[in-house]
Structures are given as C-alpha cells and as structure tokens.
Design a protein around this motif. Structure first.
Motif, PDB file in Angstrom:
ATOM      1  N   VAL A  38      58.319  87.437  27.707  1.00 31.71           N
ATOM      2  CA  VAL A  38      59.465  87.071  28.536  1.00 31.71           C
ATOM      3  C   VAL A  38      59.212  85.721  29.212  1.00 31.71           C
ATOM      4  O   VAL A  38      58.149  85.491  29.781  1.00 31.71           O
ATOM      5  N   ILE A  79      61.292  83.026  31.788  1.00 32.19           N
ATOM      6  CA  ILE A  79      62.475  82.838  32.628  1.00 32.19           C
ATOM      7  C   ILE A  79      62.418  81.460  33.279  1.00 32.19           C
ATOM      8  O   ILE A  79      61.410  81.107  33.895  1.00 32.19           O
ATOM      9  N   ARG A  91      66.823  83.051  30.182  1.00 32.49           N
ATOM     10  CA  ARG A  91      65.855  84.147  30.127  1.00 32.49           C
ATOM     11  C   ARG A  91      65.643  84.545  28.678  1.00 32.49           C
ATOM     12  O   ARG A  91      66.547  85.041  28.012  1.00 32.49           O
ATOM     13  N   VAL A 103      63.524  86.518  25.614  1.00 31.66           N
ATOM     14  CA  VAL A 103      62.716  87.703  25.300  1.00 31.66           C
ATOM     15  C   VAL A 103      62.652  87.825  23.775  1.00 31.66           C
ATOM     16  O   VAL A 103      63.549  87.339  23.074  1.00 31.66           O
ATOM     17  N   LEU A 141      64.294  91.543  31.885  1.00 32.94           N
ATOM     18  CA  LEU A 141      64.734  90.207  32.299  1.00 32.94           C
ATOM     19  C   LEU A 141      65.365  90.186  33.691  1.00 32.94           C
ATOM     20  O   LEU A 141      65.742  89.122  34.186  1.00 32.94           O
ATOM     21  N   ASN A 155      62.300  92.662  38.157  1.00 35.64           N
ATOM     22  CA  ASN A 155      61.185  93.030  37.273  1.00 35.64           C
ATOM     23  C   ASN A 155      60.768  94.491  37.502  1.00 35.64           C
ATOM     24  O   ASN A 155      59.620  94.773  37.871  1.00 35.64           O
ATOM     25  N   ARG A 183      55.526  87.993  33.095  1.00 36.70           N
ATOM     26  CA  ARG A 183      56.585  87.101  32.613  1.00 36.70           C
ATOM     27  C   ARG A 183      56.212  85.664  32.984  1.00 36.70           C
ATOM     28  O   ARG A 183      55.572  85.431  34.010  1.00 36.70           O
TER      29      ARG A 183
END
Lengths: 483, 483
Positions: A91, A93, A109, A111, A460, A464, A470
């Motif tokens: 992940v 962000i 974001r 993933v 995301l 969290n 992440r």
C-alpha cells in the motif's frame, strides 16, 4: 489422475476458477491468510499419507520428502503471515498537496490487487515444493488468485491426492469453490494456457518446454505474463587461497551438492572452476566414487540424463575422472572456451565438470563465458577481497543469486530470497519464484484518486483499521493518515 | 534528426550504451542521482529554447509546453530523490537463522540491479513528458540503465535538441559516455529492439504499433520485457445523485477534460455515462460549441482523427449532438451493448460520447462492457456509498486508476501513482509507466548469500553507510544490521 483431464472437466475447472476470482480476490487479507494456513495444516496432517505416495512415484527418500512437505507448508504460512502483516499488498498513499508544482496533486492510494486465475505448470523434481502445493501455488493464493495446477505426469497419484487435501481444506475453511483446481495432460495444459480466463502462468521445467509455453502465453490475443524457470548451470569459482585454506572441504561440499537428490536440482553446481595444480583430483574421485546408486525421478529423466551424459563425455577436451552412480568430468578453460556451446549445456542428473583455470585472467574469461544462471558461487578468502570485488559484478550480471563460500543447492524461503536469473535461466528475470516477493508476479497495482474512506478498501482507509505497513508520503509507517 | 539513423550510427549508439552499462549501473546511488539532477537542471535552463521548437513542431501552446518541461524535470528530480533515499533499490536483508526449520537459513541480502540498456519508443502527444526526456527515460536512468530513445517523427528537431542538452549535461556531470543516445526511423527502432544489447523496452503509442513491437520483443531469441501503453477509453460514470448535486459542474468538467490538449491525451474521457433524463444536453452542447479550434499534433494524427470520427458518427444508434472544433456524440447503453466493438474503439482527438443509461442495472451492464483501461471514473455522492462499494470492484477489475469525482486527464507524478491498466490499455499491466515504482520495470533482483561486508555493495553492508531504508528481517528500517 492417470488420465488426461477431459474437455468438460477443463471447462469446469476454468469456469470455477473464474467464478471464484472476484470473491477470493476481494477477501480480507486476514481471512485469506486463514484459508492458506488451513491448507498448510491439512498438508502437514496428511504428510504421513502423502510421503509414501511420493516415495513410490518419485523414488526420492522419505527424509527428503518429509522435509519437503515441511518446506512447502512453512512457505504457505510465511505468505499467510506477510499477507496479514500487510506488506504483500504494498500500500502506498500520497495525500493531496494543493501546493504541488507544476499542478496540485490529488490524494492517491495504491494497492496491489490479484490478476485473476493463475495456471501453474508443476515440476517433477520437487513433488511438493515445486509441484501442486509449491511456491507458485502458495504465492498466487496469497496474492488472491485462484490457482489451477497442471499436474506433472511424474507423480500423478500424489498430485491428485495433494489437490484433494487442499481442496477439502479450502472448502472447510470457507474459501470460495473453485479457488483451487487440478488438471492433467500436456495438450490440456496448452488449452488452458490459451484460455482468456487464465491471467498469468508459472512454470518450472526444461528450456524447450518453457520457451514453447512462454511463446504461447505472450502471443495470445490477450498476452499474459509467463514466469518460467528453465535451466541453469550454477557455476562455482574457487580461488587458490580458498583451496589452500580448505581444499578438502570444498571437494567434499561440491560432490555433496552436485549429487544431492541424484543431481536433480535446478541449482545443481554443473561446473567447478579450480586453479591448475589444485591437487584435489584424488579426493574428488574418491568422494564421487563413494556416492551410492539411487534411482532417478522417472524413465524420461533417466533417459535424458543418459543421452546428455553420453554427449558430454564425447566432447573433445572433456575427460572422465570418475564414472559410476555419479560422474565427474574434467576440462580446462581453454577447452571450454573453444567448445562453449557444447560444454555449457545443462545435463540434469548426477554429473558435474571440474574446469581448471590458469591464472586470474582465465578465471575472469571463464566467468564471462556464461549466460544467465539462477546462481553463481565464489569460494574465496579474506585475502581475495580485491579479486572478489572485481568478480562479484561479473557474477551479478549473470546470476540471480550470488553465493559466498557455500553451495547453490538449497533455496531458503524468506523475504530476501531471489530465485530467478537472466535468460535463459528464467523468462521474466525481474521476478522471483521463491520468497515473499514471488507474490508480485500475480498482482497488479490500482491507484484510487480522491476516493473517500467510505468506499475505499479497509487497507487504504485513513484509520488503517488492520494496522498494516503502508508507505505514506514516502515513508513506511503503520500510522493513521490525515487528509 | 530529420534523417533516419544510419546502420553505422545505430551500431555506435548500441555499442556505447552497452559499454556504459556496467559503470553507469554500478554507480553509487547518490552519484547517479546527481547526474539525473544535472539533466533536470540543464533541461530547465534550456526551456526557453526548447519550448518554441516544441510549439512549432507539435502545435501545442506555450503554457502547456512550459508546464510539461517542469513536469519532466520534476519527475527526474523525484527519481533522483528516491534513488538517494534508497527505496528505489528495495534492499531486503534476512540475517542468518541457525534455528530455522526445516533447515538453517543463510544470510541473504537482496537488492535491485539494472537490467542494462533500455530502448524507449517516444510518444508524439507529450513532446517532453512522454518523449525524449519523459517518464520511461527518467525511470530507466534512475534504475541505472543507459537509455536509447527512438525519436517520434512528430517532433524531430525538438528530439534532437533535447537529446543534445541531456548528453551534454551527463557528460559535464561525469556520467559515462553512452549513458544516453537518440535514434530515428521506424526500421531503425525495430532493428534496435531485436539487438541482444537491448535488455528492455518502453513504448507509448497506438494499439497496432504496440502489439507489433511487443511481439518482436517477447519472441526474440532472448526475450526481453516490453512495457507498452497502448490505448484507453477512460469511461466516466455519473450517478443521478451526482447530477442532482452538481450536474452543471460535471458537464463543464467533462467538456474541459475531453477537449484538453485537443483531445490528444491517453487519459481522455472517451465516454460519459449519464442517467436518462439528466437534463444536461443543452449545457453540454453549449460548452462543446464554445471550444476554440486548435491544430492537432500532426497530419497523421489529424487524418486518423478524421477517419475515426467519420466511422463513429456513422455507427447505428450514435447521434451527433454537437460538431465543430470538438464533437459530442450521444447513444444509449442498449445501443452500445448492441454495437460494443464499434462504439468502444478509441478515437484519438476531440470527440467523446454521452451514453445514457436507464437504472442501476444498466449502469452495471455498461461498466461490465469494458475491457482494460488506464482509468475509470465514478461521479457520485455520499448517498451513493452502497452503490459505489458495489461498482468500485467492477471498475478496479477494468482499470489501473479509479477516480472519484474527478477527471482522468492529468497524471500526478508521485509514489502512489499507477499509470497502467489491464490489456489492451497496456501490455505489462503489473507495471506502471508513471510514478516512483516505474523504475522497477528496468531492475531485477540479485540476492547475495553469506557474503561478507568487505565484498558487498555499500547499500547491503551491515553498517548501512548511506543510511538508506532497508527491510531487515521483515521490518523496514534505516538501522545497522547485526550478523
């Protein structure tokens, strides 16, 4: 599973995998991890039943196969752990930046999501670790992809029984029907590879078969990634200082490594480069002579080994030092360079070649004679540091794993492992088939732009909720995000 | 550079790139970052000279091109920063574990190394950001790969001058000769793609050209990765609630987005799905009518647009709502589903289609009609959260970037960006061509087993001399390692 899968059965397997893909792929990481652990537990519980079948079909000994089950189930659990910890989803962000130049930046974001159903071509030489319940299967399941394994004909009953155990475990644990399936037959595998519902394929096997399947996968109307582990010579280079310090250990380690599993390892050291005057011939011949006779995996492999050995022994400049249960050949770098294509061809089985080099320049020439390999090994001493620093880049350019004072057989399953190398050792050399990062082969990124928490997947969300790792605005953290 | 590169010039470029590869690839990350920043600085300094050439050759306006230079140089600096910070090398270290089961684990240290010379096929529509100094070039240089760009014939003088600026900057900064080169000519590009010294290729362009080059790359005697961005429709789906809340903004935003850059964006929204009775026709037609006439990139693209538009307008069920500098077409989901292949074909230029849907089921059917796309967009309101949670997985399955209440044109350059999507929008959907992770396309892992600090690259040493981010026994840290 001694019969080929019928067209109707194949259609059923493909339809089931395709139907399972959305639900299996969207399962919460922790839930999927639970399903994978259930498979590992079931295989461990069935080990006493599966190992005897494997012994009968592969001729490999009990201890080796029992260890292989543990390796395979340990691998499944490793993927389950990393899936739960979150790093497998990678992940990333980046929060919005109204001040970014030349234009404001939105909230992004990213993933990794599963590709969809994966086809795995099983290998014969590891009936567990590179077969039905092997690394390709484990990494694809962790990625969230349903898996169809094309069974290797070398161990049909084991394949069928392993698949039954896995399917039952997945069903009991609550995974979608179709998450795992097994098919058999060469043409059946090719048909499956061409099917639009298959989104990626993994393969471990010979160079010709791998090349042919690769070409089918990448020239389909919709090309798919094909990850093939094909063949490798795994050269080992030994310095004079290493001979001086521990020549006998090197001789013993080498013979142990190239005869391990009757030489049927993709990481078998196919060539050992020794300085002229190494003085190890007698000991090497003695060690090779002491290797016990053992059956090979199957008649096809035995025949292939016989003809490969016959071919190698007849190459000009190649001499037989010892022939028996295992064979040790000898040549020189000068002769190797003169007949490179003939000598540098993998012969799968208990044979290896001692190649004598004359000085550092010839050692470097020898290194540079190689194409891509899974591994390359250097045996050296502290006093060789300058030489080693010169050789390591040359080895790095030609191999996916570079070993220091070790033997290439044995591939640890961990985060840092890389099992793959430049062509022709693999097609798809930027990926590994062993280790945590193997899952990446079956994942693609998706970036969500400016999506509110209410619609984002949990991993995301700002808060969290699962506390996974992440990368947020460039830094890896388990912290919450503030928009 | 209005002439094709001669065979002798091509050979020189390939030989130079190949010769540069070891030194450029082995350069310390901070040193390489400095070279990349030197390129960015030189391009910024040359902006006043380059932009007028670009204006003349591409017909794009000054402000857009000036911004594109800034985007390109910002991208180069982003890669330099991440290279220096270390995450680009993805170092993973697992220290030895004598207690590991079923067998002890060696010390393994993995790092990404460059593949070697990379061939980049430049695009026409972004003379800077997806051309000579674009994202493929920036990410390959950051990875440590020498780059040869095959210039796009649409802006030959700009390509030549940009390359001169880059080569001069690299030379002055001390990078190896051959780190960057430029070639021209279609056949020359194909010859280069087949050359064994080229280890990977990036491409941005049309579906037919991308498919043809992909096939060449993956069926070479030594197959190489080919990353192609081909074509995308970038559908936008709008809910009734979004129309109610901000219908006029949506109409204006849509027309602005699909006519931006004369519709010559790979992320142009090619279709806008509106609920029947949206009441926006008048405003849409007015907005489209207000679009000023502007020249396209070149005659080939203009001719392609004319014939594509002509084809689209004649499809049964497609109506012309507005035709002028930009064209707005209209159809319904029912008609689209009946003529899917005819309507869902990219037409590069200032045209888009409003597609009216009748209820949520038809909206879902519309989403499911799409193959792979670079982007998919949903315009919705908080009240649509349930619907959005249902649609997002369908959009995710079909796109690499999913936008909420935005417009797909404009691709931010950052860590989390993903510019890529399922086939046919790209070949190689597991990789991105924009954002930090784009460098991965040109890197392969190498794992060192049990190697002592004395011979390891600095980034893998226990002491972590540069203080970069590394994953050590599963956790990301800048700490030293204890063996």
């Amino acid at each position: 599973m001694t019969q080929d899968t019928t067209p109707a059965e194949l259609e059923q397997a493909l339809a089931a995998a395709s139907a399972a893909a959305p639900a299996f792929g969207a399962s919460e990481p922790a839930v999927r991890a639970g399903w994978i652990r259930a498979v590992a537990d079931a295989l461990d519980a069935a080990s006493d039943e599966l190992v005897p079948i494997a012994m009968r079909e592969s001729s490999l000994p009990q201890a080796r196969l029992t260890g292989e089950v543990a390796r395979s189930t340990g691998q499944l659990r490793m993927f389950a752990d990393v899936l739960e910890e979150g790093s497998l989803l990678e992940v990333i962000i980046d929060t919005a930046d109204a001040q970014a130049k030349p234009v404001p930046r939105p909230d992004l974001r990213r993933v990794l999501v599963p590709l969809g159903p994966v086809l795995v071509f099983a290998a014969s030489n590891f009936p567990f670790a590179f077969s039905v319940c092997g690394g390709d299967t484990a990494s694809a399941l962790a990625a969230g992809c349903p898996v169809i394994v094309k069974a290797h004909p070398g161990h049909p009953e084991l394949s069928a029984r392993t698949a039954e155990v896995m399917i039952e475990a997945l069903k009991t644990a609550g995974a979608p029907d179709g998450t795992f399936g097994l098919i058999a037959g060469f043409d059946v595998g090719v048909t499956a590879l061409k099917d639009p519902r298959i989104t990626a394929a993994g393969f471990t096997g010979s160079v010709p078969a791998g090349k042919a399947l690769h070409e089918i996968a990448v020239t389909r109307p919709e090309p798919i990634p094909f990850y093939g582990e094909l063949g490798s010579l795994n050269p080992v280079f030994v310095t004079q200082a290493a001979i001086d310090a521990r020549g006998k250990d090197i001789a013993g380690g080498y013979v142990g490594s190239f005869t391990l599993g009757v030489g049927q390892f993709c990481t078998k050291p196919g060539l050992l480069f020794l300085p002229t005057g190494h003085g190890l011939q007698e000991q090497l011949v003695e060690a090779v002579g002491g290797v016990a006779d053992a059956p090979m995996l199957n008649d096809r492999i035995k025949d292939g080994f016989s003809s490969g050995l016959d071919r190698l022994e007849k190459v000009d400049g190649v001499r037989v030092w010892s022939a028996g249960a295992a064979t040790l050949l000898q040549t020189t770098v000068t002769e190797l360079l003169a007949r490179r294509d003939e000598i540098l061809e993998e012969c799968f089985g208990p044979v290896s070649i001692v190649v004598e080099y004359d000085g550092i320049d010839q050692l470097k020439q020898a290194v540079e004679a190689f194409e891509g390999n899974l591994t390359a090994t250097l045996h050296a001493e502290d006093a060789d540091a300058d030489l080693a620093r010169e050789l390591l880049p040359l080895l790095t350019a030609r191999a996916g794993r570079v070993l220091w004072n070790g033997w290439p057989t044995g591939v640890a399953v961990s985060w840092a492992q890389h099992h793959g190398g430049p062509f022709p050792s693999t097609v798809g050399s930027i990926h590994t088939s062993v280790g945590v990062t193997a899952a990446r082969r079956f994942q693609r990124p998706v970036a969500y732009q400016d999506a509110p928490d209410a619609v984002l997947p949990d991993v995301l969300k700002d808060s969290n909720p699962a506390g996974i790792s992440r990368r947020v605005n460039g830094t890896v953290t388990t912290d919450e995000v503030t928009r």
